[in-house]
Design a protein around this motif. Structure first.
Motif, PDB file in Angstrom:
ATOM      1  N   HIS A 164       0.947  -1.186   0.079  1.00 18.10           N
ATOM      2  CA  HIS A 164       0.088  -0.021   0.095  1.00 18.10           C
ATOM      3  C   HIS A 164       0.817   1.304   0.190  1.00 18.10           C
ATOM      4  O   HIS A 164       2.172   1.380   0.464  1.00 18.10           O
ATOM      5  N   ILE A 165       0.405   2.366  -0.814  1.00 22.38           N
ATOM      6  CA  ILE A 165       1.035   3.587  -0.618  1.00 22.38           C
ATOM      7  C   ILE A 165      -0.005   4.464  -0.256  1.00 22.38           C
ATOM      8  O   ILE A 165      -1.089   4.531  -0.749  1.00 22.38           O
ATOM      9  N   ASN A 166       0.204   5.474   0.924  1.00 22.97           N
ATOM     10  CA  ASN A 166      -0.632   6.705   1.058  1.00 22.97           C
ATOM     11  C   ASN A 166      -0.001   7.886   0.600  1.00 22.97           C
ATOM     12  O   ASN A 166       0.917   8.500   1.253  1.00 22.97           O
ATOM     13  N   LEU A 167      -0.090   8.575  -0.416  1.00 24.42           N
ATOM     14  CA  LEU A 167       0.168   9.572  -1.029  1.00 24.42           C
ATOM     15  C   LEU A 167      -0.247  10.836  -0.261  1.00 24.42           C
ATOM     16  O   LEU A 167      -1.433  11.094  -0.733  1.00 24.42           O
ATOM     17  N   MET A 168       0.321  11.600   0.406  1.00 27.98           N
ATOM     18  CA  MET A 168      -0.120  12.826   1.142  1.00 27.98           C
ATOM     19  C   MET A 168       0.414  14.053   0.555  1.00 27.98           C
ATOM     20  O   MET A 168       1.485  14.096   0.067  1.00 27.98           O
ATOM     21  N   LYS A 169      -0.283  15.124   0.901  1.00 30.44           N
ATOM     22  CA  LYS A 169       0.489  16.285   0.670  1.00 30.44           C
ATOM     23  C   LYS A 169       0.325  17.295   1.902  1.00 30.44           C
ATOM     24  O   LYS A 169       1.675  17.638   2.479  1.00 30.44           O
ATOM     25  N   GLU A 170      -0.874  17.957   2.180  1.00 28.18           N
ATOM     26  CA  GLU A 170      -0.995  18.816   3.299  1.00 28.18           C
ATOM     27  C   GLU A 170      -0.184  18.457   4.621  1.00 28.18           C
ATOM     28  O   GLU A 170       0.466  19.252   5.218  1.00 28.18           O
ATOM     29  N   GLU A 171      -0.601  17.097   4.976  1.00 25.41           N
ATOM     30  CA  GLU A 171       0.021  16.550   6.156  1.00 25.41           C
ATOM     31  C   GLU A 171       1.539  16.796   6.187  1.00 25.41           C
ATOM     32  O   GLU A 171       2.125  16.841   7.285  1.00 25.41           O
ATOM     33  N   LEU A 172       2.208  16.363   5.114  1.00 21.67           N
ATOM     34  CA  LEU A 172       3.597  16.187   5.253  1.00 21.67           C
ATOM     35  C   LEU A 172       4.241  17.601   4.794  1.00 21.67           C
ATOM     36  O   LEU A 172       5.541  17.712   5.331  1.00 21.67           O
ATOM     37  N   LEU A 173       3.497  18.860   4.555  1.00 23.50           N
ATOM     38  CA  LEU A 173       3.916  19.916   4.421  1.00 23.50           C
ATOM     39  C   LEU A 173       3.738  20.868   5.394  1.00 23.50           C
ATOM     40  O   LEU A 173       3.864  22.194   5.366  1.00 23.50           O
ATOM     41  N   SER A 174       3.170  20.265   6.462  1.00 27.44           N
ATOM     42  CA  SER A 174       2.393  21.253   7.685  1.00 27.44           C
ATOM     43  C   SER A 174       3.766  22.074   8.517  1.00 27.44           C
ATOM     44  O   SER A 174       3.318  23.066   8.892  1.00 27.44           O
ATOM     45  N   LYS A 175       4.690  21.548   8.412  1.00 26.60           N
ATOM     46  CA  LYS A 175       5.989  22.164   8.960  1.00 26.60           C
ATOM     47  C   LYS A 175       6.524  23.229   8.217  1.00 26.60           C
ATOM     48  O   LYS A 175       7.179  24.139   8.630  1.00 26.60           O
ATOM     49  N   PHE A 176       6.260  23.556   6.998  1.00 31.55           N
ATOM     50  CA  PHE A 176       6.665  24.634   6.118  1.00 31.55           C
ATOM     51  C   PHE A 176       5.814  25.817   6.451  1.00 31.55           C
ATOM     52  O   PHE A 176       4.693  25.512   6.424  1.00 31.55           O
ATOM     53  N   SER A 177       6.426  26.856   6.147  1.00 26.91           N
ATOM     54  CA  SER A 177       5.784  28.077   5.963  1.00 26.91           C
ATOM     55  C   SER A 177       4.742  28.493   4.707  1.00 26.91           C
ATOM     56  O   SER A 177       5.270  27.575   3.794  1.00 26.91           O
ATOM     57  N   GLU A 178       3.968  29.072   4.683  1.00 27.71           N
ATOM     58  CA  GLU A 178       3.229  29.365   3.265  1.00 27.71           C
ATOM     59  C   GLU A 178       3.950  29.835   2.324  1.00 27.71           C
ATOM     60  O   GLU A 178       3.681  29.131   1.250  1.00 27.71           O
ATOM     61  N   LYS A 179       5.118  30.535   2.417  1.00 19.32           N
ATOM     62  CA  LYS A 179       5.863  30.979   1.329  1.00 19.32           C
ATOM     63  C   LYS A 179       6.501  29.746   0.823  1.00 19.32           C
ATOM     64  O   LYS A 179       6.698  29.402  -0.434  1.00 19.32           O
ATOM     65  N   GLU A 180       7.100  28.671   1.710  1.00 13.15           N
ATOM     66  CA  GLU A 180       7.899  27.689   1.531  1.00 13.15           C
ATOM     67  C   GLU A 180       6.886  26.555   0.547  1.00 13.15           C
ATOM     68  O   GLU A 180       7.585  25.916  -0.238  1.00 13.15           O
ATOM     69  N   LYS A 181       5.696  26.256   1.124  1.00 12.83           N
ATOM     70  CA  LYS A 181       4.862  25.557   0.638  1.00 12.83           C
ATOM     71  C   LYS A 181       4.596  26.002  -0.891  1.00 12.83           C
ATOM     72  O   LYS A 181       4.340  25.295  -1.800  1.00 12.83           O
ATOM     73  N   ASN A 182       3.910  27.237  -0.824  1.00 13.85           N
ATOM     74  CA  ASN A 182       3.950  27.820  -2.438  1.00 13.85           C
ATOM     75  C   ASN A 182       5.061  27.651  -3.441  1.00 13.85           C
ATOM     76  O   ASN A 182       4.886  27.132  -4.650  1.00 13.85           O
ATOM     77  N   GLU A 183       6.310  27.719  -2.899  1.00 12.18           N
ATOM     78  CA  GLU A 183       7.612  27.344  -3.936  1.00 12.18           C
ATOM     79  C   GLU A 183       7.633  25.807  -4.110  1.00 12.18           C
ATOM     80  O   GLU A 183       7.827  25.705  -5.314  1.00 12.18           O
ATOM     81  N   ILE A 184       7.348  25.091  -3.047  1.00  8.52           N
ATOM     82  CA  ILE A 184       7.454  23.628  -3.437  1.00  8.52           C
ATOM     83  C   ILE A 184       6.337  23.081  -4.366  1.00  8.52           C
ATOM     84  O   ILE A 184       6.451  22.360  -5.243  1.00  8.52           O
ATOM     85  N   LEU A 185       5.008  23.834  -4.121  1.00 12.13           N
ATOM     86  CA  LEU A 185       3.901  23.268  -4.991  1.00 12.13           C
ATOM     87  C   LEU A 185       3.918  23.737  -6.187  1.00 12.13           C
ATOM     88  O   LEU A 185       3.360  23.376  -7.304  1.00 12.13           O
ATOM     89  N   LYS A 186       4.966  25.177  -6.574  1.00  9.61           N
ATOM     90  CA  LYS A 186       4.901  25.757  -7.930  1.00  9.61           C
ATOM     91  C   LYS A 186       5.162  24.910  -9.276  1.00  9.61           C
ATOM     92  O   LYS A 186       6.092  24.004  -9.148  1.00  9.61           O
ATOM     93  N   ASP A 187       4.396  24.716 -10.087  1.00 10.21           N
ATOM     94  CA  ASP A 187       4.387  24.295 -11.353  1.00 10.21           C
ATOM     95  C   ASP A 187       4.569  22.695 -11.159  1.00 10.21           C
ATOM     96  O   ASP A 187       5.109  21.784 -11.899  1.00 10.21           O
ATOM     97  N   LYS A 188       3.942  22.243 -10.062  1.00  5.24           N
ATOM     98  CA  LYS A 188       3.520  20.599 -10.055  1.00  5.24           C
ATOM     99  C   LYS A 188       2.284  19.938  -9.861  1.00  5.24           C
ATOM    100  O   LYS A 188       1.305  20.842  -9.365  1.00  5.24           O
ATOM    101  N   ASN A 189       2.072  19.059 -10.266  1.00  5.04           N
ATOM    102  CA  ASN A 189       0.794  18.304 -10.116  1.00  5.04           C
ATOM    103  C   ASN A 189       0.905  17.032  -9.113  1.00  5.04           C
ATOM    104  O   ASN A 189       1.177  16.024  -9.373  1.00  5.04           O
TER     105      ASN A 189
END
Length: 223
Positions: free
Chosen positions: A181-206
């Protein structure tokens, strides 16, 4: 009537549509290194089933038991006896690097040095390490790409296990099965990042999220 039919078809397509990610066990083989130890080699693959580039957070190199923690971005394995799951953490072992020590005093010094490293880390350092691991585990897969993985683990042929109050016995006369099994998460694993950091990580990614289960294959626990 046509509108009603359209929504029925749309709902059916959503409900039964093809999942964007497939995890598949390609083979599971075993051999006895000694009378007391059996080695298993599993080969598995992860496929992007879409016609677009996708991203997700996963460390596919390391398998852990499904009872080992739902927030860890690694593939989980699950064992069945017939149709009943066996949820235990200590069934398999890995061959680890061995160290030799001149005496017990040297061994204690080594243990103390490891404890000291962990104890001396600040909360900020631990958060920084967590962030670095998360970024390192961001994978990108091209349209219809398949990636293959292989790992080896060992069983000491112990058939009795106890997990808290639950007791398990691997019956050599019954068939057993292995599943991933694989549990692909996003918000849960990015919770320790700031909003600016998250936006940079998520930029141009699907980013793809969801729980995905492999096929079952038989695993050899017979004598």
């Amino acid at each position: 009537m046509r509108i009603k039919l359209f929504f029925i078809l749309l709902y059916s397509s959503f409900l039964f549509g093809q999942k964007p990610v497939e995890i598949r066990i390609d083979s599971l083989t075993s051999y006895d290194e000694t009378q007391e130890e059996r080695t298993f080699t599993i080969k598995y693959s992860i496929t992007n089933k879409t016609d677009k580039t996708i991203n997700f957070i996963l460390n596919p190199e390391d398998l852990i038991p499904i009872s080992g923690g739902s927030m860890r971005p690694k593939p989980y394995y699950k064992i069945y006896e017939n149709e009943t799951s066996i949820d235990m953490n200590s069934l398999f072992t890995r061959r680890k690097e061995t160290r030799t020590f001149k005496n017990e005093e040297d061994f204690k010094k080594y243990q103390d040095s490891l404890s000291e490293v962990v104890k001396n880390k600040t909360l900020e350092e631990l958060v920084k390490e967590n962030k670095a691991n998360t970024i390192k585990n961001i994978l990108e897969m091209k349209p219809n790409e398949t990636r293959e993985y292989s790992t080896t683990f060992r069983w000491d042929k112990n058939r009795y296990f106890k997990n808290d109050v639950m007791e398990y016995y691997i019956d050599e006369k019954e068939p057993h099965f292995f599943e991933l099994h694989i549990n692909l998460m996003k918000e849960e694993l990015l919770s320790k990042f700031s909003e600016k950091e998250k936006n940079e990580i998520l930029k141009d990614k699907n980013f793809i999220k969801g729980w995905f289960t492999s096929n079952k294959v038989e695993i050899n626990f017979r004598e």
